[in-house]
Design an enzyme around this catalytic site. Structure first.
Site: not given
Ligand code: GLU
Length: 463
Positions: A16, A18, A235-237
């Site tokens: 996605y 960000h 972090s994207k996660r």
């Protein structure tokens, strides 16, 4: 010939979109605008395993929402494979690259025997292998050192001995990322490469390619990482940092853009709020900091509150519609629209996110008894106060805010209660909430009949 100013944002659609990507896009866009150049969108979709169309769509729609408009593109790397192959062959024909048939195991085995750092040892460099299916093409890294002049990081020097003869084309003929990026930047005549710091380590490879083909390098600028409140790289996660989520929570694009601009840059003099024109005028790449920038959602909310409060009423009302329309009780008819508009100025000065509008106004459109809120139990004293308030306002012809407030104040005096205490049960009975827009404005808009019904109902049910 003076170089045209051409910047690109080149996201890989593997997740996605960000805030880090948005900041990179914004900085590129600001320079393009400031210098009368072009801003180009390029989709770096070389990683076929991880690319998804929805990520590309998400990037494009988030950029549109942020009003970071591009003049050219999107270009897609996946459509330019032949061109990368062609350029790689040019390097080969000029003796700047060579074919290699070493397997990963062989490379690792030799590295182990050598006892030095892992990596390729140049085994095939002088073997003059002719191309065959399955052979990789490697760049012949010359001796010496490679200098990256980076606007943010300064001059960074890499000893070429630390750069292995890197792969340009894989055995299946596919271009490696560094080659694709280089070819695109040359073909698109890019003047500035502004991107995340994580790309700095591969930059000397690109510089070697520019030098090998006698093309001037673009200006490089590697932007500082964004960190969370624990000072750990976002972090994207782990961190919820999707631009789309912020849009859905009701951040305004102008607030986000303003806040993102300050992640690594500041106009000085403690100035924080800048509109786009001011940002374009004042932005200065040479003043971008090397230090990690803290992405602080609380601070971004503070920016958002400021921007919400400065909207015109019409604009505020329009931007809230999306959030109201998501509720089954909203029909958007004339009466609802008029009621919403009447309360809107009081909501506008209170909320930090547009989504908060719903809890502020739902009482106007649905009976609090039907809102599945946690039940508040009214005390004996609350019920007594409500009953006495009811008597006073029942008799009132003029259901206007100041009249209602007059009754309320006199009741406070009679009961010897601080007004804050007295407000709570009245607000609860009328709106089902503990906080909201000014109580007597709410009551006036709700009207006499509905207000009295709700108070009577609260008295009867005890909540
Ligand atoms: N595609 C890279 C990324 O998404 C950016 C590469 C570049 O800007 O050169 O991180």
């Amino acid at each position: 010939m003076t170089q045209e100013i051409r910047l690109r944002f080149a996201p890989s659609p593997t997740g996605y979109f960000h805030v880090g990507g948005a900041r990179t896009a914004l900085y590129n866009w600001l320079i393009a605008k400031q210098q009368g150049g072009s801003f180009i969108l390029r989709i770096d979709d070389t990683d076929e395993q991880r690319n998804r169309q929805e990520w590309t769509d998400g990037i494009i729609s988030a950029l549109a929402w942020l009003e970071i408009d591009f003049d050219e593109g999107p270009y897609f790397q996946s459509r330019r494979k032949d061109r990368y192959f062609q350029k790689a062959r040019e390097l080969y024909e000029k003796g700047l690259a060579y074919y290699c048939n070493c397997t990963r195991d062989e490379i690792d085995e030799r590295a182990k025997l050598r006892g030095g750092p892992p990596g390729y040892d140049g085994f095939c460099r002088d073997r003059a292998l002719t191309p065959e299916p399955g052979f990789a093409l490697r760049f012949k890294v010359p001796p010496g050192e490679t200098v990256v002049n980076d606007v943010v990081r300064g001059t960074v020097t890499f000893a070429n001995s630390t750069i292995e003869d890197f792969v340009l084309l894989k055995g299946n003929g596919a271009a490696l990322y560094v080659l694709a990026n280089f070819v695109d930047d040359v073909d698109l005549n890019i003047s500035h490469v502004i991107r995340a710091e994580e790309h700095l380590p591969t930059t000397p490879k690109a510089v070697l390619l520019y030098e090998a083909l006698g093309v001037d390098s673009p200006i490089f600028a590697h932007l500082p990482v964004l960190v969370n409140e624990k000072r750990v790289k976002l972090s994207k996660r782990r961190d919820r940092v999707a631009v789309e989520d912020f849009r859905d929570q009701g951040f305004l694009p102008e607030a986000m853009v303003n806040y993102l601009a300050l992640l690594g840059w500041s106009p000085g003099d403690d100035v924080e709020f800048l509109d786009r024109e001011e940002m374009i005028e004042l932005f200065d790449l040479t003043k971008v900091s090397k230090s990690p920038a803290f992405f602080d959602v609380v601070k971004m909310k503070h920016f958002n509150k400021h921007y919400i409060a400065s909207l015109t009423l019409d604009d505020f009302v329009n931007r809230c519609l999306r959030f109201l329309e998501a509720n089954s009780w909203w029909s958007g008819d004339g009466i609802q629209t008029a009621n919403f508009r009447a309360i809107a100025p009081y909501v506008q000065e209170r909320i930090a996110l547009l989504s908060e509008v719903v809890e502020m106004v739902d009482f106007l459109f649905v009976d609090p008894a039907q809102l599945s809120l946690e039940a508040y139990i009214l005390s004996e004293a609350d019920l007594e106060a409500l009953s006495r308030f009811l008597v006073k306002v029942e008799a009132e012809e003029d259901f206007a805010r100041d009249v209602l407030e007059g009754h309320f104040r006199s009741l406070g005096e009679e009961l010897g209660l601080v007004l804050r205490k007295l407000q709570a049960p009245i607000r609860l009975s009328l709106t089902g909430r503990k906080v909201g827009p000014p109580l007597f404005v709410a009551m006036e808009i709700l009207g006499k009949e509905r207000s009295l019904d709700r108070i009577r109902n609260a008295i009867a049910t005890g909540h």
